[in-house]
Design a protein around this motif. Structure first.
Motif, mmCIF file in Angstrom:
data_model
loop_
_atom_site.group_PDB
_atom_site.id
_atom_site.type_symbol
_atom_site.label_atom_id
_atom_site.label_comp_id
_atom_site.label_asym_id
_atom_site.label_seq_id
_atom_site.Cartn_x
_atom_site.Cartn_y
_atom_site.Cartn_z
ATOM 1 N N GLN A 41 -83.278 -33.424 11.599
ATOM 2 C CA GLN A 41 -84.404 -32.504 11.683
ATOM 3 C C GLN A 41 -84.326 -31.438 10.587
ATOM 4 O OE1 GLN A 41 -87.012 -32.564 14.305
ATOM 5 N NE2 GLN A 41 -86.129 -34.621 14.044
ATOM 6 N N SER A 42 -85.465 -31.071 10.057
ATOM 7 C CA SER A 42 -85.552 -29.956 9.104
ATOM 8 C C SER A 42 -85.309 -28.643 9.846
ATOM 9 C CB SER A 42 -86.941 -29.932 8.473
ATOM 10 O OG SER A 42 -87.287 -28.617 8.125
ATOM 11 N N LYS A 43 -84.707 -27.659 9.169
ATOM 12 C CA LYS A 43 -84.470 -26.353 9.799
ATOM 13 C C LYS A 43 -85.788 -25.627 10.082
ATOM 14 C CE LYS A 43 -79.883 -26.246 8.457
ATOM 15 N NZ LYS A 43 -78.709 -26.074 9.303
ATOM 16 N N PHE A 44 -86.835 -26.077 9.426
ATOM 17 C CA PHE A 44 -88.141 -25.439 9.670
ATOM 18 C C PHE A 44 -89.019 -26.273 10.609
ATOM 19 C CE2 PHE A 44 -87.994 -23.182 5.236
ATOM 20 C CZ PHE A 44 -87.098 -22.251 5.736
ATOM 21 N N GLY A 45 -88.413 -27.260 11.266
ATOM 22 C CA GLY A 45 -89.149 -28.075 12.219
ATOM 23 C C GLY A 45 -89.594 -29.404 11.622
ATOM 24 N N GLY A 46 -89.571 -30.477 12.439
ATOM 25 C CA GLY A 46 -89.994 -31.808 11.982
ATOM 26 C C GLY A 46 -88.868 -32.563 11.296
ATOM 27 N N SER A 47 -89.177 -33.778 10.812
ATOM 28 C CA SER A 47 -88.160 -34.619 10.190
ATOM 29 C C SER A 47 -87.662 -34.002 8.889
ATOM 30 C CB SER A 47 -88.759 -35.998 9.875
ATOM 31 O OG SER A 47 -87.841 -36.736 9.077
ATOM 32 N N ALA A 48 -86.379 -34.278 8.579
ATOM 33 C CA ALA A 48 -85.798 -33.799 7.323
ATOM 34 C C ALA A 48 -86.083 -34.768 6.175
ATOM 35 C CB ALA A 48 -84.298 -33.590 7.484
ATOM 36 N N TRP A 49 -86.892 -35.797 6.428
ATOM 37 C CA TRP A 49 -87.205 -36.798 5.390
ATOM 38 C C TRP A 49 -88.695 -36.841 5.130
ATOM 39 C CZ3 TRP A 49 -83.199 -39.127 2.904
ATOM 40 C CH2 TRP A 49 -81.940 -39.136 3.552
ATOM 41 N N GLU A 50 -89.059 -37.089 3.879
ATOM 42 C CA GLU A 50 -90.472 -37.247 3.518
ATOM 43 C C GLU A 50 -90.626 -38.549 2.743
ATOM 44 O OE1 GLU A 50 -92.937 -35.482 4.488
ATOM 45 O OE2 GLU A 50 -94.567 -35.988 3.091
ATOM 46 N N TYR A 51 -91.667 -39.305 3.100
ATOM 47 C CA TYR A 51 -91.880 -40.608 2.468
ATOM 48 C C TYR A 51 -92.731 -40.465 1.210
ATOM 49 C CZ TYR A 51 -92.745 -45.619 2.110
ATOM 50 O OH TYR A 51 -92.799 -46.923 1.678
ATOM 51 N N VAL A 52 -92.328 -41.181 0.143
ATOM 52 C CA VAL A 52 -93.110 -41.205 -1.095
ATOM 53 C C VAL A 52 -93.628 -42.636 -1.282
ATOM 54 C CG1 VAL A 52 -93.087 -40.747 -3.575
ATOM 55 C CG2 VAL A 52 -91.538 -39.485 -2.056
ATOM 56 N N PRO A 53 -94.897 -42.869 -0.970
ATOM 57 C CA PRO A 53 -95.430 -44.249 -0.981
ATOM 58 C C PRO A 53 -95.272 -44.926 -2.342
ATOM 59 C CG PRO A 53 -97.030 -42.716 -0.030
ATOM 60 C CD PRO A 53 -95.921 -41.884 -0.566
ATOM 61 N N THR A 54 -95.486 -44.190 -3.444
ATOM 62 C CA THR A 54 -95.411 -44.833 -4.759
ATOM 63 C C THR A 54 -94.016 -45.369 -5.043
ATOM 64 O OG1 THR A 54 -95.024 -42.660 -5.709
ATOM 65 C CG2 THR A 54 -97.283 -43.505 -5.808
ATOM 66 N N LEU A 55 -93.003 -44.752 -4.484
ATOM 67 C CA LEU A 55 -91.618 -45.196 -4.723
ATOM 68 C C LEU A 55 -91.087 -46.048 -3.570
ATOM 69 C CD1 LEU A 55 -90.093 -41.808 -6.049
ATOM 70 C CD2 LEU A 55 -90.713 -43.796 -7.434
ATOM 71 N N LYS A 56 -91.822 -46.049 -2.471
ATOM 72 C CA LYS A 56 -91.352 -46.702 -1.242
ATOM 73 C C LYS A 56 -89.972 -46.181 -0.839
ATOM 74 C CE LYS A 56 -93.907 -51.071 -1.173
ATOM 75 N NZ LYS A 56 -94.759 -50.936 -2.365
ATOM 76 N N LYS A 57 -89.803 -44.871 -1.015
ATOM 77 C CA LYS A 57 -88.526 -44.234 -0.665
ATOM 78 C C LYS A 57 -88.784 -42.905 0.051
ATOM 79 C CE LYS A 57 -85.934 -46.039 -4.652
ATOM 80 N NZ LYS A 57 -85.004 -46.953 -3.997
ATOM 81 N N TRP A 58 -87.749 -42.488 0.756
ATOM 82 C CA TRP A 58 -87.769 -41.194 1.435
ATOM 83 C C TRP A 58 -86.854 -40.235 0.676
ATOM 84 C CZ3 TRP A 58 -90.259 -40.453 6.270
ATOM 85 C CH2 TRP A 58 -90.711 -41.618 6.899
#
Ligand code: TEU
Ligand code: CA
Length: 547
Positions: free
Chosen positions: A138-155
């Protein structure tokens, strides 16, 4: 040589300190204009929170360029003038190095996003499906600590806001880039550094789900953190400068290693355990009255164990992330003055280097905002939504924010009783607290019994008494949770500090006053020497043992 033991450090949040050009936003020239005021406190260093180029999603803790100044705050020339003018007054400037992450607007991250392999390796990009983050952190500011980047197909990993991408310190190229930042600022005449969440920089080899928490146990005081710090310090030759690491959810064992001079890491650490005694089950967003027995125990443990093992603490109540201490553990009403002075006494007579956060020396209070539109902080706005989603009512959520929001410490500095508290000629970026007509620097400067003048006296005591700056500490009357009492001593000097955290009379249990003492400082007009076993509401007293 760094002389952090005899020093007091003043923290400035530039956006809220003083606006010199009337755009409603505090700036670097504003700090220059107030240097005489800062000097009048008797402090030795100023730590300013970041003023580098930034989209300001987290008010500058999202750095897009470490070597240039955000035009909102001024120019490089202004910073050079600040360093020179502070130097004339024998004040050193300390900068805030946010090295755990950069803004996603930093050119390194932009190159990474465009698929440049070299820069992708500056961050943590992990393969994955769009609907399944690599771990449940979890992010310290709430929600997941990962973000998806569709163009790279990576988090990518972000322990804080989605616009704050975590840097990969395992990559030596990243470490070199950051050393160059330090070298650049050192060259400019900067005298010290504060390192933002620096105990989070070493991530584990393998990323796995945390089934018992939010992931912090995998990266807090992580596997190579001490090696990374040693290398950074050695290669930039900052061992003799004043350095402080902000340590999130850390341990005493690690803070001993971070600060023992023989380890050649940092001068001192901030830890936050004592500022969680009013979190219910460790949850910041659940209100609870401060647990003074726990507070007492924490100070006892941190003070004595750091002392016994050659560690050194940064001691503080307030910063730009914490609600105002007088609202939190003191009394904003009848005992406003006494409680603000008592809280100051406890910190400033302790073993460690004390920090004063702008406005604390005036007894500034929480913001008293009552509408969500008044809040600015990304963490507050995120958690407001989360609290409502969890089923809290609007009133409940606002009540929690009014006690826990970081904006409580970010309202404009109260300089005088005029428009916008004398902070700016224009409407400030965030509202002024409602009590500026009575709580302000001009008023308090002219009042001998003010909180401001009491802070000046406390800061001067540290300079005068070696027992305070460099003496040992031992606690007295531990069985009384609401009374904090300790001795500070060298071979030939002894000081006794007694403080009452309760809003009512308390009895001192131990017969600590059998011998002769002289009052050095008291927060009540008429001192209490004869009746010292009875301590009045929020009373604090600093005594010198007489031969
Ligand atoms: O703060 C680190 C941090 O984790 C907290 O103080 C945080 O605000 C709190 O745990 C949330 O409940 C530092 C900076 O002081 C803060 O202003 C930044 O937002 C943060 O790092 C990210 O750079
Ligand atoms: Ca301005």
């Amino acid at each position: 040589m760094r002389d952090y033991k005899h020093s007091t450090i003043y923290q400035i949040y530039p956006k809220s300190f003083y606006d010199s050009n009337g755009d409603g936003i505090g700036d670097i020239r504003g700090i220059v204009e107030k240097l005489d005021y800062i000097k009048s406190l008797g402090v030795d260093y100023i730590w300013s929170t970041p003023f580098f180029v930034s989209p300001m999603n987290d008010n500058g803790y999202d750095v897009a360029d470490y070597l240039n100044i955000n035009p909102m705050f001024g120019s490089m020339k202004d910073v050079e003038e600040l360093i020179a003018e502070a130097d004339k007054r024998e004040i050193g400037i300390m900068l805030d190095m946010v090295f755990n992450h950069t803004s996603t607007e930093h050119e390194w991250f932009k190159k990474a996003l465009s698929g440049d392999k070299k820069y992708m390796d500056y961050y943590f990009f992990k393969d994955g499906e769009a609907d399944r983050p690599p771990t449940n952190w979890q992010s310290k500011f709430g929600g997941s600590a990962w973000e998806y980047v569709p163009t790279l197909k990576k988090w990518y990993l972000h322990l804080f806001d989605v616009s704050q991408a975590d840097l990969n310190w395992n990559n030596p190229a990243v470490r070199e880039e950051l050393k160059n930042v330090i070298r650049f600022w050192k060259e400019k005449g900067i005298k010290g550094f504060r390192f933002d969440v620096v105990n989070l920089i070493s991530k584990p080899e393998i990323f796995e789900d945390d089934n018992a928490g939010d992931g912090r146990r995998f990266y807090t005081d992580g596997p190579h953190v001490h090696d990374f710090l040693k290398e950074l310090v050695a290669d930039t030759q900052i061992e003799d400068m004043v350095t402080v690491g902000e340590m999130s959810s850390t341990t005493i064992e690690n803070c001993i290693r971070y600060t023992d001079p023989s380890e050649r890491e940092l001068s001192m650490c901030f830890n936050f355990h004592h500022l969680k005694v009013d979190y219910k089950d460790g949850n910041k967003w659940e209100l609870q009255k401060a647990d003074y027995a726990q507070l007492h125990r924490l100070f006892y443990e941190w003070q004595t164990r750091m002392q016994d093992n050659n560690g050194w603490n940064a001691v503080f109540w307030c910063n730009h992330d914490q609600p105002r201490i007088v609202s939190r553990m003191g009394d904003e009403g009848r005992y406003w003055k006494e409680s603000a002075k008592m809280l100051a006494t406890v910190i400033h007579a302790m073993r460690g280097t004390p920090y004063v956060f702008q406005g604390e020396e005036l007894g500034m209070t929480n913001a008293h905002f009552s509408d969500i539109s008044e809040y600015r902080d990304v963490e507050s706005l995120n958690y407001y939504k989360i609290l409502l989603d969890e089923g809290k009512s609007v009133d409940e959520a606002l009540k929690i924010l009014s006690e826990r929001s970081r904006d409580n410490s970010r309202t404009p500095m109260q300089w005088n009783g005029g428009a916008y508290a004398g902070f700016s000629k224009a409407e400030p970026w965030i509202g002024v607290s409602d009590n500026y007509e009575s709580i302000n620097a001009e008023e308090e400067d002219n009042d001998d019994s003010s909180i401001l003048n009491y802070y000046r006296a406390l800061i001067a005591l540290r300079k005068e008494y070696e027992a305070i700056s460099d003496g040992k500490i031992s606690f007295v009357d531990m069985g009384n949770p609401e009374i904090m009492a300790y001795r500070r001593y060298t071979d030939d000097q002894e000081i006794l500090v007694i403080a009452n955290f309760a809003g009512r009379d308390k009895k001192l249990m131990e017969a600590v006053l059998a011998e002769g003492y002289k009052v050095l400082l008291s927060n009540y007009e008429v001192s209490n020497m004869e009746k010292i076993f009875n301590i009045r509401p929020y009373e604090s007293i600093v005594l010198l043992k007489t031969p």
